[in-house]
Motif scaffolding. Structure first.
Motif, short mmCIF file in Angstrom:
data_model
loop_
_atom_site.label_atom_id
_atom_site.label_comp_id
_atom_site.label_asym_id
_atom_site.label_seq_id
_atom_site.Cartn_x
_atom_site.Cartn_y
_atom_site.Cartn_z
N ILE A 175 10.85 -76.71 64.84
CA ILE A 175 10.93 -75.42 64.98
C ILE A 175 12.37 -75.12 65.59
O ILE A 175 13.15 -75.92 66.25
CB ILE A 175 10.10 -74.50 65.70
N SER A 176 13.07 -73.84 65.19
CA SER A 176 14.31 -73.52 65.58
C SER A 176 14.47 -73.45 67.22
O SER A 176 13.49 -73.46 67.87
CB SER A 176 14.68 -72.38 64.88
N GLY A 177 15.75 -73.16 67.54
CA GLY A 177 15.91 -73.07 69.19
C GLY A 177 15.33 -71.65 69.48
O GLY A 177 14.90 -71.60 70.66
N THR A 639 15.28 -59.90 60.69
CA THR A 639 14.01 -60.46 60.59
C THR A 639 14.04 -61.91 60.02
O THR A 639 14.92 -62.04 59.05
CB THR A 639 13.06 -59.57 59.79
N GLY A 640 13.32 -62.82 60.43
CA GLY A 640 13.46 -64.18 59.81
C GLY A 640 14.55 -64.98 60.16
O GLY A 640 15.57 -64.53 60.57
N PRO A 641 14.73 -66.29 59.97
CA PRO A 641 15.68 -67.28 60.15
C PRO A 641 16.87 -67.19 59.03
O PRO A 641 16.54 -66.72 57.91
CB PRO A 641 15.12 -68.64 60.16
N VAL A 642 17.91 -67.71 59.31
CA VAL A 642 18.95 -67.72 57.99
C VAL A 642 18.36 -68.85 57.01
O VAL A 642 17.65 -69.81 57.48
CB VAL A 642 20.08 -68.59 58.76
N PRO A 643 18.49 -68.36 55.81
CA PRO A 643 17.80 -69.35 54.84
C PRO A 643 18.67 -70.54 54.58
O PRO A 643 19.55 -70.95 55.15
CB PRO A 643 18.16 -68.30 53.52
N ARG A 657 17.20 -60.54 54.25
CA ARG A 657 17.19 -60.18 55.87
C ARG A 657 17.78 -58.76 56.12
O ARG A 657 17.61 -58.39 57.10
CB ARG A 657 17.90 -61.32 56.67
N CYS A 658 18.37 -58.27 54.90
CA CYS A 658 19.15 -57.01 54.97
C CYS A 658 18.18 -55.63 55.30
O CYS A 658 17.31 -55.64 54.68
CB CYS A 658 19.90 -56.80 53.86
N HIS A 659 18.62 -55.03 56.33
CA HIS A 659 17.90 -53.75 56.50
C HIS A 659 18.25 -52.66 55.63
O HIS A 659 17.63 -51.48 55.44
CB HIS A 659 18.02 -53.44 57.76
N ARG A 660 19.10 -52.80 54.47
CA ARG A 660 19.49 -52.03 53.46
C ARG A 660 19.68 -52.34 52.28
O ARG A 660 20.23 -52.04 51.37
CB ARG A 660 20.94 -51.29 54.12
#
Length: 700
Positions: A175-177, A639-643, A657-660
């Motif tokens: 899992i990520s940091g 939201t979510g990790p970097v792909p 992940r963009c809110h727009r």
């Protein structure tokens, strides 16, 4: 429209005050000593503070000030040679000092929990997440495994962990940091503790993950009504999370007050000095300056007479060198240990001059990067090899184009995994490029460093994030500085020793440092030696990869000033990589924002930090902690990790992940839009619409 969300409204940086009704932790005149070969050494002296239910008390100060020692003394983790010499620690009215170890074990992990700085050192790498979380509940609550599983899933969901059931089956390294830190927070909260101790819990995290964790701490504090002792050297984080603050120096609390008073009207010169070391978001090297605190924190066994801060204080008087001040109340809720608190110390604070832009050398074209690609080929599966499929590649850098002029600084920002360090290593020849061109003073930088001309190596140097990994532990500082001088023939052979001394003095180190080994230097001193070595060849371009990310604020300010000074003297251009947007804004002339191997926004530092923004830049600015409790900061969370760079999303790489985001973002890559003055944004949203977005940060 798909994935369209309403624009988040502004939210105050500091959380609203929580009504307090009960003192959970009360530390009174605490003194901690360690037994050494030279006898007992007092690491913490006469420390007193209280934390109430639902309150966050922040402890701030440089490394070596005793913050973590205070935390470990509360849970009795001082080690074999450490002991509480005097004072009391009351937890919910019960004195913890002198309690049997069995009693303390029942408290730890149950009513008192701790979250450490490095989650990987706190999690057992050989056990699954399920086993480590279940142990807390089985040991302290006597639950069965099915009951513990259900509670763990519920708590992981509370800390916003994606797919908590699957997460329980994973090992920590899978899992990520940020997810590891959430697991630690969930573990700490499983038994609904009355006191939560957090020791630098976000230091190693990306700014976006850090913002999410700090939001989480705020929500859980209100939900569980937990008292929190929050330790950090990051003043921006303290401004965001704390209700009250204690400033520690050399094992003592020198000032304590509500957060707003600490930042707006500091009374102790050390607090004033810490605030002067922090670049404010929006400030630049032309409009402001950093004022580092001279010297370093004294060792516990070498404390000066009188005021411990006296030798570093710019306006110490005779009485400061003779008598140690007591922590006395200067106003309701605020205590200061200083002979001349408040306005008296502020009036004598020396302000350093800002950079004089008119004296800078004329800029000339220096570096041109066009369509740069750095891909890492991966092994094919057996089936893929039989089918002779093309080997998949990690697209670490994928089509980056940037320019830089002489004597100027290009800042590169973005989350971990976006390709910043790979870009830096490709420029200096430590990674082979897959495509594109790099033109530097007419030289083609497509060759790896080992095959480059000696003159080219001389003109292009690098300062690394971790100086320990680049310094030979067996060689003295003088020998390591002399090597590039001899290799590049910067000065005649008979003047090498004199040039080593000059280099040391240029980075504010004495001549006797040339005889020291790396293990005899502090972290800041090692970084200064690394900078001196990079500038020894008098290069035209220096690439700095996170050179101040692991340093205290005072050392960070000194290193940044040092880089600015050398740049002004030698006219050297800098590529400056960092995750702290305040530092990048202050230090850089131009900024490139990277996401998943590509640059999504580029322009002058002033243009990048004001609308129009790329939505990713907007999210980064929203996440950065600001050392100003009066500022209002719009809340935008990714939201979510970097792909994965192995299989980046189609269309705009940021759309997942963009809110727009819009429908077109998922299918079509955006084109660059010119916002004027060299400011470019790679986004489908029209510039007129981006300009109408309110600023992320505004003053009250």
């Amino acid at each position: 429209m798909k994935n369209q969300r309403s624009d988040p409204g502004p939210a105050a940086v500091a959380w609203p005050a929580v009504p307090v009704s009960e003192t959970i932790l009360e530390v009174t005149n605490l003194a901690v000593a360690y037994q050494t070969r030279r006898g007992a050494v007092s690491a913490v002296r006469d420390v007193s503070f209280a934390v109430r239910r639902g309150e966050v008390f922040g402890l701030v100060g440089e490394s070596g000030c005793g913050k973590s020692t205070v935390a470990f003394s509360i849970v009795n983790h001082l080690g074999r040679n450490g002991r509480i010499a005097s004072g009391g620690i009351l937890f919910q009215g019960e004195n913890l000092v002198g309690r049997p170890k069995a009693d303390l074990r029942r408290l730890r992990g149950n009513r008192i929990a701790m979250v450490y700085q490095d989650p990987m050192s706190a999690l057992n790498p050989s056990l699954r997440i399920r086993d480590q979380l279940n142990e807390v509940l089985i040991r302290h609550q006597g639950m069965t495994r099915p009951e513990a599983d259900a509670r763990c899933v519920e708590m992981l969901r509370r800390v916003q962990m994606p797919d908590p059931e699957a997460m329980l089956a994973r090992f920590p390294h899978q899992i990520s940091g940020g997810q590891q830190q959430r697991v630690l927070i969930a573990m700490a909260l499983l038994n609904h503790p009355a006191l939560l101790i957090m020791d630098e819990p976000t230091t190693a995290l990306d700014v976006t993950v850090e913002a999410a964790v700090l939001d989480l701490i705020g929500e859980l504090r209100k939900d569980f009504d937990t008292a929190i002792l929050y330790i950090s050297h990051n003043l921006g984080v303290i401004a965001r999370v704390a209700d009250r603050v204690g400033v520690m120096y050399a094992g003592e609390i020198v000032e304590t007050a509500p957060t707003r008073d600490i930042f707006l009207s500091p009374q102790h010169p050390y607090t004033v000095g810490l605030l002067g070391c922090v670049p404010r978001l929006g400030s630049s090297k032309e409009s402001s300056s950093l004022i580092p605190i001279l010297g370093s924190v004294p060792a516990p066994d070498k404390l000066p007479p009188g005021c411990t801060f006296g030798p570093r204080c710019g306006h110490a008087q005779k009485v400061c060198r003779q008598a140690r001040p007591k922590l006395l109340q200067t106003r309701p809720g605020q205590g200061v240990a200083c002979h001349f608190p408040g306005a008296q110390c502020l009036e004598r604070t020396v302000q350093a001059p800002a950079l004089d832009a008119s004296s800078r050398r004329p800029a000339q074209p220096l570096l041109a990067i066009d369509g740069l690609k750095t891909h890492y080929a991966q092994a094919r599966s057996l089936l893929g090899a039989l089918r002779r499929e093309e080997r998949p590649s990690v697209k670490a850098v994928d089509g980056v184009s940037l320019t830089l002029q002489s004597g100027r600084t290009l800042g590169i920002v973005g989350e971990s995994g976006c390709g910043k360090t790979t870009l830096a290593k490709t420029i200096v020849g430590l990674e082979p490029l897959t495509g594109g061109t790099i033109d530097f003073l007419g030289f083609d930088l497509s060759l790896p460093a080992g095959k480059r001309d000696l003159n080219l190596l001389k003109q292009l140097q690098m300062v690394f994030q971790n100086p320990d990994s680049t310094m030979n532990p067996s060689f003295t500082v003088g020998r390591q500085l002399a090597r590039p001088l001899r290799r590049f023939k910067t000065v005649p052979a008979d003047k090498v020793d004199a040039e080593v001394v000059r280099l040391l003095e240029s980075v504010k180190l004495r001549a006797d440092y040339r005889d020291r080994l790396p293990r005899q230097l502090s972290g800041g001193e090692k970084q200064r030696v690394g900078i001196a070595r990079a500038f020894a060849a008098r290069p035209d371009l220096v690439v700095c990869d996170e050179p101040v990310s692991s340093l205290d604020v005072s050392v960070q300010a000194a290193v940044l000033n040092l880089l600015l000074e050398i740049q002004e003297q030698q006219g050297t251009a800098l590529v400056f990589i960092a995750h702290d947007l305040s530092v990048v804004r202050f230090f850089s002339d131009y900024v490139g924002v990277m996401y998943l191997g590509q640059v999504c926004e580029y322009g002058s530092a002033e243009a990048i930090y004001a609308p129009p923004y790329h939505p990713y830049t907007e999210a980064l600015l929203s996440a950065v902690p600001i050392a100003d409790p009066t500022a209002e900061q719009k809340r935008v969370r990714l939201t979510g990790p970097v792909p994965s760079a192995l299989h980046p999303p189609a269309g705009c790489r940021f759309h997942t992940r963009c809110h727009r985001s819009r429908d077109i973002c998922a299918t079509q890559a955006p084109a660059w839009q010119d916002a004027g003055g060299g400011h470019r944004i790679c986004c489908h949203i029209p510039l007129d619409e981006l300009r109408r977005i309110p600023p992320v940060i505004s003053a009250v």
